[in-house]
Write a protein that holds these residues in place. Structure first.
Motif, PDB file in Angstrom:
ATOM      1  N   PHE A  81     -10.655   6.147  -8.358  1.00 38.99           N
ATOM      2  CA  PHE A  81     -10.788   6.160  -9.582  1.00 38.99           C
ATOM      3  C   PHE A  81     -11.614   7.790  -9.693  1.00 38.99           C
ATOM      4  O   PHE A  81     -11.762   8.335 -10.939  1.00 38.99           O
ATOM      5  N   LEU A 118      -6.486   2.703 -18.648  1.00 42.69           N
ATOM      6  CA  LEU A 118      -6.286   1.579 -17.594  1.00 42.69           C
ATOM      7  C   LEU A 118      -5.897   0.285 -18.052  1.00 42.69           C
ATOM      8  O   LEU A 118      -6.314  -0.310 -19.122  1.00 42.69           O
ATOM      9  N   VAL A 136      -3.296   3.577 -13.871  1.00 44.62           N
ATOM     10  CA  VAL A 136      -4.265   4.053 -14.113  1.00 44.62           C
ATOM     11  C   VAL A 136      -3.868   5.557 -14.517  1.00 44.62           C
ATOM     12  O   VAL A 136      -2.987   6.406 -13.922  1.00 44.62           O
ATOM     13  N   PRO A 138      -5.661   8.673 -15.217  1.00 42.15           N
ATOM     14  CA  PRO A 138      -7.193   9.325 -14.941  1.00 42.15           C
ATOM     15  C   PRO A 138      -7.672  10.081 -15.825  1.00 42.15           C
ATOM     16  O   PRO A 138      -7.071  10.883 -16.404  1.00 42.15           O
ATOM     17  N   THR A 142     -12.112   6.530 -16.773  1.00 44.48           N
ATOM     18  CA  THR A 142     -11.825   5.939 -15.290  1.00 44.48           C
ATOM     19  C   THR A 142     -12.808   6.662 -14.328  1.00 44.48           C
ATOM     20  O   THR A 142     -13.278   5.976 -13.275  1.00 44.48           O
TER      21      THR A 142
END
Length: 185
Positions: A81, A118, A136, A138, A142
């Protein structure tokens, strides 16, 4: 015949990410995952294996060292993450995941929910976030997961094993304003 091979290729904007640290899962797990993805994903995406040592995997898999990460074992997943590690969208699968059917519906679900940074599965044993499959994008939400872990924050486990998904679940419960979606069952 493989359903994923029979359809037109899907255009994707993500990397597929795997993580292998320690000796619990041998090199063959990554190789099997490559085979399952070839069979069940009608998209071509770069495949990256984050690992603590060089592994015998197909040449199409890019290996990235996790040596020096401040997170061992299950908690190594939290480092993914960190936007300093992965700044572009990624599709994470636990190395021990078994893919039994076409992944195209999952990819289409992700594409239909571009506003969500997410997307994950719910754990099938406990009422909490499941981190075995993650989609994900980012961003600051995150990144906050890694930043909280790196700063020493810890949460009460919701499962019998205190692991990465307990941490993510605790973080998300503490931040209900963050947009998270769960995959349909």
């Amino acid at each position: 015949r493989h359903p994923a091979r029979d359809r037109a290729r899907i255009v994707v904007d993500f990397d597929i990410v795997l993580l292998a640290q320690g000796d619990k899962y041998g090199d063959e797990y990554a190789s099997r995952m490559v085979g399952m993805l070839r069979k069940h994903l009608s998209a071509s995406a770069p495949l990256t294996l984050f690992t603590d040592r060089e592994r015998a995997v197909p040449s199409e898999v890019r290996q990235v060292s996790t040596v020096g990460w401040d997170a061992d074992g299950w908690f190594g997943k939290l480092k993914l993450f960190d936007r300093n590690i992965l700044a572009s969208p990624f599709f994470f699968l636990d190395i021990s995941t078994v893919v039994l059917r076409d992944l195209s519906p999952l990819v289409e679900f992700w594409k239909a929910h571009e506003e969500c940074p997410l997307i994950a599965m719910r754990d099938w044993n406990y009422d909490c976030f499941g981190s075995m499959v993650l989609l994900v994008r980012p961003n600051e939400v995150t990144q906050g997961i890694w930043d909280a872990y790196a700063s020493g924050k810890r949460y009460q486990p919701q499962t019998a094993i205190d692991g990465d998904q307990d941490f993510i679940d605790g973080y998300l419960r503490e931040h209900p304003e963050f947009p998270v979606m769960y995959l349909p069952e």
